[in-house]
Design an enzyme around this catalytic site. Structure first.
Site, PDB file in Angstrom:
ATOM      1  N   ARG A   1       4.259  -7.881 -39.313  1.00 60.78           N
ATOM      2  CA  ARG A   1       5.564  -8.353 -39.785  1.00 60.78           C
ATOM      3  C   ARG A   1       6.076  -7.414 -40.867  1.00 60.78           C
ATOM      4  O   ARG A   1       5.367  -6.511 -41.320  1.00 60.78           O
ATOM      5  CB  ARG A   1       5.552  -9.829 -40.219  1.00 60.78           C
ATOM      6  CG  ARG A   1       4.311 -10.371 -40.881  1.00 60.78           C
ATOM      7  CD  ARG A   1       4.052  -9.834 -42.235  1.00 60.78           C
ATOM      8  NE  ARG A   1       5.216  -9.939 -43.102  1.00 60.78           N
ATOM      9  CZ  ARG A   1       5.371  -9.268 -44.221  1.00 60.78           C
ATOM     10  NH1 ARG A   1       4.413  -8.422 -44.630  1.00 60.78           N
ATOM     11  NH2 ARG A   1       6.436  -9.385 -44.950  1.00 60.78           N
TER      12      ARG A   1
ATOM     13  N   ASP B   1      16.042  -7.662 -43.524  1.00 61.87           N
ATOM     14  CA  ASP B   1      15.764  -7.437 -42.109  1.00 61.87           C
ATOM     15  C   ASP B   1      16.956  -6.803 -41.405  1.00 61.87           C
ATOM     16  O   ASP B   1      16.814  -6.149 -40.386  1.00 61.87           O
ATOM     17  CB  ASP B   1      15.366  -8.749 -41.434  1.00 61.87           C
ATOM     18  CG  ASP B   1      14.026  -9.232 -41.965  1.00 61.87           C
ATOM     19  OD1 ASP B   1      13.992  -9.832 -43.052  1.00 61.87           O
ATOM     20  OD2 ASP B   1      12.994  -8.956 -41.313  1.00 61.87           O
TER      21      ASP B   1
END
Lengths: 348, 348
Positions: free
Chosen positions: B44, B233
């Site tokens: 991640r 992100d």
């Protein structure tokens, strides 16, 4: 869903730290039992803490070996001060302790003072459930059929003498035939939302969706809820609301997204005296953050800060629902008016 | 603290779901390995996901049985589309996949296309660490000696090709001799803050205090921190920042309390095309909320909503630190200028 049972020389309370896995009743009789149950948050919820505290000193009065009313009052004042130190932030505890002390002080003689203390503790319990039902009835008018609402922490039967405050509003709306869906924050560190609110709502058959605390902002900005209802541990006359940590971010984001933010609490939560800068905010043990249900979730040697409460300024509060009616801004006037209104709980 | 190792026909990545308890390296070779590692969040962090995704199709190119460049390109496009579907919200993954595809497309012939794909994946990894070091150097100028800062989720070496973005800024300030204390949110549901950020900061010797996500508001309003640094992100040209759920509340409360809120991300995170209403926000499985490290924490039968991201509007963002410099509002112009600036990472 009772949270408390009153016996002759003790009370029993549900150990809320073990729910929903296990339903264990704790018997409290000595002052130490009461202090430990409240301090460890096995008993929690501002109204319930007040009620349990009241029984703590009422039972101390009952079994006291004092031989004069004066000695009894001194003993009870010390007991009250000990209990208050376990959870200093909520108003209901000091309010309830003071009310029991006052009733003993006003009584004629030692024996009558003991009886007055016990009578007052019982009255506080009974009145709290009545107040909650009135809050539910009054607050439910704010809920529209088909609405989704957000709540934080647990404010149900378990947190009170019965019925609940913010959850009481939701429950009253539901029982009045309105379809409601509840988004419940899990409320770390002790998970009152996932463990207790979900448990209570499920038993009541009210649809609930659990979210992590950090997701409240998204739920509000995405338009998934159209109202917020929370409880309170202390409401200042200025309208500042002291409640479970995480309330302030929700209130700010509700305002930002045009979602009304309501607080539901009995008038025993209102503090007409303390200015916001004098409120003592409890910091609890770091272990609550570093572990989850006894299991370590952070690397060893890491420090944690664990504020139990935060302060929501009045500009984010749309209304405060009490058993005497809803206070709207400006709160200094509306809350004062409510406090001065004669006690007359709406019949449930 | 490496998060990735490159081999001849595979890569190894740290299984971040097991940290800090266990350090387990996962070997990824087939496309299915890559999709599973990314989708399950064992791997991640937006930059690292981009890097790993790039190797996913580069290695697919290497072992492909395609007999023409056209067939190879078709195969890689399908592979890229599969990988992209596992985590659709972050920009770095689509950016990296596209860059590998483009390099293969521009190559002369089948064999050169394979080599170009692998070369590009390696370049993306190397450039990411360089970009992070540049972000750290540039961002560290924003940090004052003795300051306490708040961060959310994990943006360290583990989340990137090395060094880190927001944590890279903090680390660079620290390595530059500035005393910094970090308040780290635990970041439910997957606890990247408590598990990974605390782990990395502890190894670096940087003082850290862990808080629950709901306590960020109190930490900001109580004046415990004077700056916020988070990663991203996806950053839109409008300045909207899509990041781990819980970022938006922190940004709003930072603004409310006059605390600068900085985003640190490489330019590969910037999306110059998508308008905010077209961003696909990933919702992940409810089980992440209902359990913690495999253990159920809510009553059975309760539903949960698990948004993985939220959207922070530009009005709450003080600046966006990239390897090419800091973009300040208005972002549409400053981000465009940064994107048009020639690639020239500041030497570390």
């Amino acid at each position: 869903m009772d949270s408390i049972r009153v016996h002759r020389d003790s009370i029993s309370v549900v150990d809320q730290s073990l729910l929903p896995d296990r339903m264990v009743w704790l018997k409290l009789s000595s002052l130490g039992d009461f202090a430990k149950a409240i301090g460890s948050m096995k008993v929690r919820g501002a109204p319930l803490i007040g009620i349990v505290g009241a029984f703590g000193i009422a039972l101390a009065a009952k079994r006291s070996k004092a031989t004069s009313k004066g000695a009894l009052l001194e003993e009870l004042a010390r007991a009250a001060s000990l209990l208050l130190s376990t959870r200093p932030t909520g108003k209901n505890l000091s309010w309830a302790l003071q009310r029991v002390l006052d009733s003993a002080r006003s009584a004629k003689g030692l024996e009558e003072a003991r009886r007055a203390a016990v009578r007052t503790a019982r009255a506080i319990l009974e009145e709290d459930e009545l107040a909650n039902r009135a809050i539910g009835k009054i607050g439910s008018r704010l809920v529209r059929n088909g609405e989704s609402v957000l709540t934080h922490c647990n404010t149900g039967s378990l947190a009170t003498g019965g019925y609940g405050t913010a959850l009481g509003v939701i429950r009253a709306a539901w029982e009045g035939g309105k379809r409601v869906t509840v988004y419940a924050t899990e409320t770390r560190p002790l998970l009152q939302g996932s463990r207790l609110t979900c448990f209570e709502l499920k038993r009541l058959g009210i649809p609930v969706k659990l979210i992590v605390d950090g997701a409240a902002g998204h739920v509000l900005s995405a338009g998934l809820v159209s109202k917020v209802f929370v409880g309170a541990d202390r409401v200042l006359l200025s309208g500042h609301v002291i409640n479970k940590v995480g309330t302030y971010p929700i209130a700010a984001l509700a305002k930002e997204n045009g979602v009304p933010f309501y607080v539901a609490a009995p008038t025993s939560t209102i503090d007409p005296e303390t200015p916001v800068e004098k409120v003592s905010l409890e910091y609890r043990d770091a272990s609550e953050v570093l572990t989850l249900q006894g299991r370590r979730i952070a690397p060893k040697g890491v420090a944690a800060l664990n504020p139990a409460f935060d302060v929501t300024p009045p500009k984010f509060v749309s209304g405060i629902v009490t058993e005497k009616g809803v206070a709207y801004p400006p709160f200094r006037r509306s809350l004062k008016n409510l406090l001065e209104k004669p006690k007359r709980p709406v019949s449930a």
